[in-house]
Design a protein around this motif. Structure first.
Motif, PDB file in Angstrom:
ATOM      1  N   LYS A  47       0.856  -1.188   0.000  1.00  0.00           N
ATOM      2  CA  LYS A  47       0.000   0.000   0.000  1.00  0.00           C
ATOM      3  C   LYS A  47       0.890   1.235   0.000  1.00  0.00           C
ATOM      4  N   TYR A  48       0.245   2.382  -0.224  1.00  0.00           N
ATOM      5  CA  TYR A  48       0.991   3.642  -0.283  1.00  0.00           C
ATOM      6  C   TYR A  48       1.807   3.893   0.983  1.00  0.00           C
ATOM      7  N   LYS A  74       3.368   4.212  -6.593  1.00  0.00           N
ATOM      8  CA  LYS A  74       2.687   5.248  -7.372  1.00  0.00           C
ATOM      9  C   LYS A  74       1.400   4.645  -7.905  1.00  0.00           C
ATOM     10  N   GLY A  75       0.276   5.087  -7.381  1.00  0.00           N
ATOM     11  CA  GLY A  75      -1.007   4.533  -7.819  1.00  0.00           C
ATOM     12  C   GLY A  75      -1.111   3.073  -7.466  1.00  0.00           C
ATOM     13  N   LYS A  76      -1.459   2.266  -8.462  1.00  0.00           N
ATOM     14  CA  LYS A  76      -1.613   0.834  -8.231  1.00  0.00           C
ATOM     15  C   LYS A  76      -0.380   0.036  -8.626  1.00  0.00           C
ATOM     16  N   VAL A  77       0.682   0.728  -9.014  1.00  0.00           N
ATOM     17  CA  VAL A  77       1.905   0.054  -9.447  1.00  0.00           C
ATOM     18  C   VAL A  77       2.968   0.215  -8.371  1.00  0.00           C
ATOM     19  N   ALA A  78       3.679  -0.856  -8.071  1.00  0.00           N
ATOM     20  CA  ALA A  78       4.764  -0.802  -7.098  1.00  0.00           C
ATOM     21  C   ALA A  78       6.080  -1.091  -7.805  1.00  0.00           C
ATOM     22  N   ILE A  79       7.105  -0.320  -7.461  1.00  0.00           N
ATOM     23  CA  ILE A  79       8.439  -0.543  -7.992  1.00  0.00           C
ATOM     24  C   ILE A  79       9.272  -1.107  -6.873  1.00  0.00           C
TER      25      ILE A  79
END
Length: 84
Positions: A47-48, A74-79
């Motif tokens: 989660k954020y 960032k949003g629904k994408v995780a790096i």
């Protein structure tokens, strides 16, 4: 998932995970798996609020070393950054 592995060092090794300088422990969302020469930190549901700097600290009787890598959501994408 973060993976922390040593290139050299004598056992016994102690792995400690930190987020923004604060020690992490296992919870419903955090799993830490340690082996003889590596440790894996798994965030089950990213989660954020998981944004931050994650540090793997490795210690043995001769000393310690650490490596820090950022996790940006960032949003629904995780790096994810893998620590090697």
């Amino acid at each position: 998932m973060f993976v922390c592995s040593i290139l050299s060092g004598s056992p016994p090794l102690t792995f400690i995970w930190l987020k923004n300088g604060v020690s992490l422990t296992e919870s419903d969302n955090i799993k830490i798996t340690n082996d003889d020469d590596l440790s894996v930190l798994t965030i089950k549901s990213v989660k954020y609020h998981n944004n931050g700097n994650y540090t793997c600290l490795v210690k043995n009787p001769q000393g310690s070393d650490e490596y820090t890598a950022p996790l940006f959501i960032k949003g629904k994408v995780a790096i994810f950054v893998v620590i090697v």
